[in-house]
Structure formats: C-alpha cells, structure tokens
Design an enzyme around this catalytic site. Structure first.
Site, PDB file in Angstrom:
ATOM      1  N   GLY A  79      42.283  44.491  43.138  1.00 50.72           N
ATOM      2  CA  GLY A  79      42.102  43.558  42.180  1.00 50.72           C
ATOM      3  C   GLY A  79      42.465  44.447  40.942  1.00 50.72           C
ATOM      4  N   SER A 126      40.489  40.137  36.745  1.00 52.38           N
ATOM      5  CA  SER A 126      39.202  39.471  36.678  1.00 52.38           C
ATOM      6  C   SER A 126      38.389  39.863  37.979  1.00 52.38           C
ATOM      7  CB  SER A 126      39.178  37.985  36.489  1.00 52.38           C
ATOM      8  OG  SER A 126      40.069  37.434  37.451  1.00 52.38           O
ATOM      9  N   GLU A 151      44.290  32.123  42.454  1.00 55.15           N
ATOM     10  CA  GLU A 151      45.491  32.851  42.089  1.00 55.15           C
ATOM     11  C   GLU A 151      46.992  31.933  42.164  1.00 55.15           C
ATOM     12  OE1 GLU A 151      44.974  35.423  40.289  1.00 55.15           O
ATOM     13  OE2 GLU A 151      42.737  35.759  41.278  1.00 55.15           O
TER      14      GLU A 151
END
Length: 255
Positions: free
Chosen positions: A17, A20, A109
C-alpha cells in the site's frame, strides 16, 4: 483488471500500500511491514470519482498512483525530482482470506487501477522473523497506469492543490486524503517523506489559511481532518485483534 508479473511466494500473499492503504488497511492482515519499492514515482495524477471516494463524476478528486520512473523521466513535471524509494506498507493476508481480500480490493481499487507485482524492501530494524525471506520479496500492488482513462498526467502544482482543496465525495474531502497520506508517510520512517506530497500539503495549508482568514472555511484543522478520517474508516469496517510473531496487529474486516 489486468495483471503484470507473477508472485514469487505461492505460500504467502503480500500486498503493498502506497496511498490510503497505509492508514486504511485491507481486511484480514496479520503482519504490517513498513518499507519501500523502487523504480516508481508517486504522483497525484489519478482521477477518483466513484461513488465511495473523494470526488463526483462532475468534479472528480485526485488520488495517488505509481508510474514507472522511466516513463516519468520523459514527462515535463513541475515537481522535477522524486525520491528513489517509494515508501509504504506491506501487508500479509491470511491465506484462507486471500480470495475475499482480492475481491474487496478489486472493488475498492477498480477505478482505473491494474494489478502488478513488485519487489518490496523492508525498512531497517524490522524483525527478520516477520519476513518471508531474506532480502526483497514480491508484493501485489494496484497501479493506475498512464494508458487508463482515469490518468491525468502532470499538472501545475498550485492548480492541483486548489482542485484537491475544493473536491469532495462520499468518502469525505479530497484534502483529507492528501493530509492523511502526508501524516501516514511521515510516521513510517525519518526517510519516508515524499516531496510531491509535502509540497501539495503545504499549498493546501496555505489555501486553508487564506479561506479561514476570509471566513469561508473553518473545518480544516489537523484534529478535525483526522477525526473525519477515523470516523469514515470506522463506518465501513469493524476491527479485531490477531497475533503475529511478537506483536499484535490491528486487523480490519468488512462489515
């Protein structure tokens, strides 16, 4: 949704990641490792206008994506430098939950992002026993590539900051996303800051100060920003505790 590369470890699933996901983790992780990847540049060049994000179809917000350094070097970017390391967090997902997490992430996503695999380097000081192998290991990452219609490319930083400041959506103000990312990166390591993120954050703070001085906006204090982020996160997930080798990690699962 396309996939580039193949994972190296069949017995473990790791997710990287860089946006966010750093402070809004995926469900069912049992290890969280700070570190970095190379060969990429992080930029706020991706449109976000889906129903659960930082903008609307008529006024889409902006979120970060990774672009390859080789492609970025061919562009005229107003931010003409970028750190060699893109810092973020690698999450290990429980094997019996991998399919569920992939489905969750595909929904989260899916707006212009594709699946890639890239080597991840753990930060100095991470307990080696928490890692799948010595040295870099493969992680899955969602990237908004330049060939998708949500990619906007280089923008004037001040205009971009003004756009982020004005944009909002069901997930909250776009500026909260930017400030949340800046704080999350700064908390990873003394070396994990990002000049692009910091410059845009500074520009937003100047805009907020101007707006507050003019009496138009009194809702942008750091405390209120993080409170909004925490409230939004808690509305969508509930948390449980799981044990890793020598620490407890906070695990998010879908409600």
């Amino acid at each position: 949704m396309s996939t580039k590369g193949t994972p190296a470890q069949a017995d473990e699933f790791w997710l990287f990641g860089y946006g966010s996901l750093i402070w809004k983790p995926p469900p069912h992780f049992d290890r969280r490792i700070p570190g970095w990847v190379t060969g990429y540049v992080r930029r706020f060049w991706q449109v976000r206008a889906s129903q659960d994000h930082r903008g609307t179809p008529s006024a889409p917000g902006r979120v970060v994506t990774l672009i390859t350094r080789s492609f970025w070097s061919q562009l005229t970017d107003h931010h003409d430098s970028a750190p060699s390391r893109v810092w973020g967090v690698a999450y290990r997902i429980a094997l019996d939950k991998v399919a569920e997490v992939k489905e969750y992430l595909d929904i989260r996503e899916i707006n212009g992002y594709t699946i890639h695999y890239t080597p991840f380097h753990a930060a100095a000081g991470v307990d080696p026993s928490l890692l799948p192998q010595h040295g870099p290991f493969k992680t899955l990452v969602y990237i908004g590539t330049p060939d998708n219609d949500q990619f906007v490319g280089p923008q004037d930083p001040q205009q971009l900051a003004e756009h982020i400041y004005r944009s909002t959506g069901p997930s909250g103000p776009n500026r909260d996303y930017l400030w949340g990312l800046e704080q999350a990166l700064n908390e990873l390591s003394p070396e994990s800051g990002d000049e692009h993120v910091t410059d845009l954050s500074d520009r937003l703070r100047a805009i907020a100060a101007r707006e507050e001085k003019d009496g138009r906006d009194r809702s942008v204090s750091p405390e209120l920003v993080m409170q909004r982020e925490q409230q939004h996160h808690q509305q969508h997930h509930e948390f449980t505790r799981v044990c890793s080798i020598d620490e407890q990690e906070e695990t998010e699962r879908t409600s």
